[in-house]
Design an enzyme around this catalytic site. Structure first.
Site, short mmCIF file in Angstrom:
data_model
loop_
_atom_site.label_atom_id
_atom_site.label_comp_id
_atom_site.label_asym_id
_atom_site.label_seq_id
_atom_site.Cartn_x
_atom_site.Cartn_y
_atom_site.Cartn_z
N GLU A 300 0.83 -1.21 0.00
CA GLU A 300 0.00 0.00 0.00
C GLU A 300 0.87 1.26 0.00
OE1 GLU A 300 -2.71 -0.09 3.30
OE2 GLU A 300 -4.19 -1.31 2.24
N GLU A 387 -6.29 -7.32 -0.59
CA GLU A 387 -6.66 -7.06 0.81
C GLU A 387 -8.00 -6.35 0.85
OE1 GLU A 387 -3.48 -5.36 3.24
OE2 GLU A 387 -4.98 -4.12 4.29
#
Length: 461
Positions: A300, A387
């Site tokens: 991320e 995710e």
């Protein structure tokens, strides 16, 4: 024909279980070794790697062996197969017949039954491939030869409908904006992510029994190894421990026949690009030959420039991977905690079998983020949701689950063929902790589901 070396990799259900046996032969003959690659209750997957050990090129090869009457080959790839009763002959196809000095090529096959090859010959040189009685010691953790197989066309026969996920689908590739298996059929993988491996409360993600249990009871097809990078105790401060955890997950995935995502779980990976290049380059050399492995180079990214920061990082890491692994899928993180996939779509990374990460948490993210995903798909990007949670973006510290919006996401991913892994395989009070206190490490969690776990499991099945 010049002398060849034959390395035979066979997955033998319940018999070989990773056994390796080497046959002593004269220097002028070949050598052979057996090892497990993949097995299930009534059969196994075998692989043969042919290597030119001479100092000059060869222009063709042929491998022959017999199987017991109780076993038969149902499918093969990367070689021409001729069958005469229980005798099998495999010869090169047009693109893998010429082998330079020291070069290798591989072909694979599926066996119904547990019988192993006997009376093996390479180009007419008599070599026994039986290996004798296999030892009872556990399979080694050292991977097979590191030279990756060439990028090859998929078999023309359809995959079997039984067996493990890897047995059914084999080598994955990007096809348009989605993922396809070796037969060209669209695949949507569904599974779970580990907790940050440096912070997990128990080694749930590293337990082989638990992985098999999730495969058989939850229909798990893929597990994500979220290797923390930056915090204390993670990769940068304890690389040996972090690497050992990841390699355990990889080896377990091979044993269980499921796919595995190797995730560089970082937010500011541009600050440790050289470490990432070294990490992925090394693992690609040692594991890139496997069809199981999917690489995720940056979990991320924060609110960094795609073109100025994130894309150059991905280009460097992908280059390191492709130096050893030409074909496994690589998943690339996108700006703003892997939400701005539309920014990546405006200037994608050059290469093949590349996908882009989109993360969501359904109490925080809704239709506006799906619109970004739609825009990226229209631009030609293939997405992978590595995710997600039915919670707030903090993972559900308040314990709340937003299931109607999560269902909208599930429906959207299904409609677009987007694979996913749900956050996270651990015990705790957060909504996204899949397990409740007391959950054994080895699986058997029907009475230990927590938070959004019942919703996740229902959508894996």
């Amino acid at each position: 024909m010049r002398t060849l070396r034959l390395v035979t990799s066979l997955a033998v259900a319940g018999l070989l279980a990773g056994a390796v046996a080497t046959i002593a032969t004269p220097a002028s003959a070949a050598t052979a070794a057996f090892s497990v690659t993949n097995s299930w209750g009534n059969g196994y997957q075998g692989q043969v790697t042919v290597t030119n050990d001479t100092s000059a090129p060869i222009t063709g090869w042929r491998v022959e062996f017999d199987l017991p009457a109780s076993s038969s080959i149902s499918q093969s790839w990367n070689a021409q197969q001729v069958t005469a009763g229980s005798h099998y002959t495999f010869s090169n196809v047009s693109w893998n017949g010429t082998l330079g000095a020291g070069a290798s090529t591989s072909f694979g096959f599926l066996v119904n039954g547990s019988g192993t090859p006997v009376n093996c010959t390479v180009n007419g040189n008599g070599v026994s491939c039986s290996g004798g009685t296999p030892p009872t010691t556990p399979p080694p953790t050292t991977p097979p030869p590191t030279t990756p197989p060439p990028t090859t066309p998929p078999p023309t026969t359809p995959p079997p409908t039984t067996g493990t996920p890897v047995e059914r689908h084999g080598q994955l590739r990007v096809c348009g904006t989605t993922m396809c298996d070796r037969s060209g059929a669209r695949v949507q993988l569904r599974g779970v992510s580990s907790m940050w491996l440096n912070w997990e409360t128990a080694p749930y993600a590293e337990n082989l029994s638990a992985l098999r249990w999730m495969r058989d009871n939850w229909n798990l097809q893929v597990i994500r190894a979220a290797m923390g990078v930056e915090p204390a105790g993670a990769y940068l401060s304890d690389p040996n421990k972090a690497r050992a955890q990841v390699e355990t997950v990889i080896n377990n995935a091979v044993n269980a026949g499921v796919y595995v995502i190797v995730d560089w779980h970082a937010h500011e990976a541009q600050n440790n690009q050289s470490q990432a290049v070294a990490f992925f380059g090394d693992l690609a050399r040692r594991y890139g030959y496997l069809p199981n492995v999917i690489w995720e180079t940056w979990n991320e990214p924060l609110q960094f420039s795609w073109s100025g920061v994130i894309k150059p990082y991905h280009q460097a890491v992908v280059s390191a991977i492709r130096a050893a692994d030409p074909d496994n899928i690589v998943v690339l993180g996108t700006p703003t905690w892997s939400q701005d996939v539309d920014a990546a779509a405006a200037s994608p990374v050059a290469g093949t079998n590349l996908m882009y990460t989109l993360h969501f948490y359904s109490c925080t993210h809704g239709a506006s983020l799906r619109a970004k995903g739609d825009a990226a798909i229209r631009a030609g990007l293939a997405l992978f949701v590595t995710e997600w949670g039915a919670s707030n973006a903090d993972g559900g510290l308040d314990g709340r689950a937003c299931l109607p919006e999560a269902q909208s996401w599930i429906d959207w991913m299904r409609a677009n063929g987007i694979s996913w892994t749900a956050w996270k395989l651990d015990v705790g009070t957060d909504t996204t902790n899949l397990l409740s206190p007391g959950a054994p490490v080895t699986g058997g969690w029907n009475n230990y589901l927590h938070g959004h776990a019942p919703f996740v499991v229902a959508n894996m099945r």
